[in-house]
Write a protein that holds these residues in place. Sequence first.
Motif, PDB file in Angstrom:
ATOM      1  N   TYR A  38      43.122  27.703  43.233  1.00 28.94           N
ATOM      2  CA  TYR A  38      43.540  28.934  42.301  1.00 28.94           C
ATOM      3  C   TYR A  38      44.672  28.671  41.683  1.00 28.94           C
ATOM      4  O   TYR A  38      45.327  27.335  41.726  1.00 28.94           O
ATOM      5  CB  TYR A  38      44.089  30.087  43.429  1.00 28.94           C
ATOM      6  CG  TYR A  38      44.960  29.769  44.319  1.00 28.94           C
ATOM      7  CD1 TYR A  38      44.720  29.231  45.514  1.00 28.94           C
ATOM      8  CD2 TYR A  38      46.411  30.207  44.129  1.00 28.94           C
ATOM      9  CE1 TYR A  38      45.749  28.876  46.564  1.00 28.94           C
ATOM     10  CE2 TYR A  38      47.482  30.007  45.026  1.00 28.94           C
ATOM     11  CZ  TYR A  38      47.082  29.240  46.090  1.00 28.94           C
ATOM     12  OH  TYR A  38      47.961  29.248  46.975  1.00 28.94           O
ATOM     13  N   GLN A  42      47.865  33.832  40.735  1.00 33.89           N
ATOM     14  CA  GLN A  42      46.645  34.668  40.851  1.00 33.89           C
ATOM     15  C   GLN A  42      46.650  35.454  42.002  1.00 33.89           C
ATOM     16  O   GLN A  42      47.323  35.315  42.956  1.00 33.89           O
ATOM     17  CB  GLN A  42      45.349  33.777  40.603  1.00 33.89           C
ATOM     18  CG  GLN A  42      45.017  33.313  39.453  1.00 33.89           C
ATOM     19  CD  GLN A  42      43.916  32.414  39.142  1.00 33.89           C
ATOM     20  OE1 GLN A  42      43.544  31.708  40.021  1.00 33.89           O
ATOM     21  NE2 GLN A  42      43.085  32.776  38.104  1.00 33.89           N
ATOM     22  N   SER A  60      48.455  39.338  45.352  1.00 35.24           N
ATOM     23  CA  SER A  60      48.690  38.097  44.794  1.00 35.24           C
ATOM     24  C   SER A  60      48.954  37.295  45.760  1.00 35.24           C
ATOM     25  O   SER A  60      49.577  37.559  46.996  1.00 35.24           O
ATOM     26  CB  SER A  60      50.029  38.426  43.817  1.00 35.24           C
ATOM     27  OG  SER A  60      49.953  39.095  42.816  1.00 35.24           O
ATOM     28  N   ASN A 107      49.051  33.811  35.349  1.00 33.71           N
ATOM     29  CA  ASN A 107      49.364  32.627  35.840  1.00 33.71           C
ATOM     30  C   ASN A 107      50.012  31.512  35.211  1.00 33.71           C
ATOM     31  O   ASN A 107      50.040  31.707  34.151  1.00 33.71           O
ATOM     32  CB  ASN A 107      47.905  32.006  36.664  1.00 33.71           C
ATOM     33  CG  ASN A 107      47.186  31.432  35.532  1.00 33.71           C
ATOM     34  OD1 ASN A 107      47.303  30.383  34.806  1.00 33.71           O
ATOM     35  ND2 ASN A 107      46.340  32.585  34.953  1.00 33.71           N
TER      36      ASN A 107
END
Length: 340
Positions: A38, A42, A60, A107
């Motif tokens: 990830y 994110q 999150s 992000n």
Amino acid sequence: MTANAALFAPLICTGRVEETHDTATFTFRAANQSPFAYKAGQFITFEVEVADQKLHRAYSLSSSPCQPDQVAITVKRVPGGKVSNHLLDHLRPGHMLPGMAPAGEFNALDCPRTDKVLLFSAGSGITPCISIARWLLANGPGCEIDFVYSARNADQVIMAAELDRLAAQDERFRLHRVLGQPAREGDLQGRLDRALFDRIVTEVAGKTLFTCGPESYMAAVVEFAHARGMPAELIHQESFVPASANDAGASSGAQFQLQAPRFGKTVTVTDGQTLLEAMESAGLPVIGACRSGVCGSCKCQLLAGEVEASSTATLTEDEIVAGYRLACSSTIRSDLVVEL
Ligand SMILES: Cc1cc2nc3c(=O)[nH]c(=O)nc-3n(C[C@H](O)[C@H](O)[C@H](O)COP(=O)(O)OP(=O)(O)OC[C@H]3O[C@@H](n4cnc5c(N)ncnc54)[C@H](O)[C@@H]3O)c2cc1C
Ligand code: FES
């Protein structure tokens, strides 16, 4: 009818840490031991069963992608909240929760530059910001981070010890605690206003700003940053709060038919309802994780009919042309035929 099971993978809770009186961090590993991939900032959408109902909520990741064997989420109680309170009251190490693949446009990786970063957060909004900070410290040798966190008092600072640890260990990480009641030397007193913003942010040139927290907090941060001349493309914000319905959702009271042929369903819906509410009431397996047009989980295809769309975030131009819409951000204006 349940949401598409193929989208979810089982995650096993491996730990729980109480952060404040109303907030806890939970760590998870994948049941099949696969590593997580990830981008810092994110979120994961979880499926949580509360009173025989399967509900979906986004959280999150507060962990860093540098440690791919596990992820962490930090959940804060919401008055009357179904899922947050259920997790805090019941989730313990060893329990399993189905989770979707990490997603989200807020992000650190998709930004043009992240060498000088301003991270402004309050409440549970700290979660993507601390993930971004952890990841940048591990990957950006020359990075500079101003981490600004607002809370009423020191007892409400989420991850207080971790923030202190980062500030003590790494001079690239400058911590600014903005507290209604300062608790120690260096704490800034009061609400974050323009004067305090300017005191913390002495220079904006070349900086990227991320903010996450209550809507009014983020609106203020964005306003102050704009006033200092920061370009919009370097200001990123993430909302945790669902928009109940889009602003254009006034109802004429007219009734329409909503058809979902694949599920053999036809139901009566009302002008002005969101498509998400209508599909949930019809028992269709739609996933409304954020309910505010940012996560893309409620994507569906309109085969016929009209909606008013307030967000098309995460949809490509081709998808929009093909009739894809975000159900949470679509106000019903006619008879509809939908495909999930
Ligand atoms: C991208 C994204 C990331 C998120 N990350 C986190 C996270 O890291 N930690 C975390 O604790 N939460 C996070 N959330 C919020 C989370 O998804 C849930 O909305 C929250 O836990 C409340 O869900 P609930 O079922 O308890 O409340 P619900 O039963 O859905 O709502 C109860 C009432 O509270 C209001 N409400 C819902 N969410 C909030 C909120 N966040 N703040 C204030 N009022 C609210 C609702 O409008 C409703 O009136 C995130 C949301 C999004 C969209
Ligand atoms: S529920 Fe997240 S975009 Fe609709």
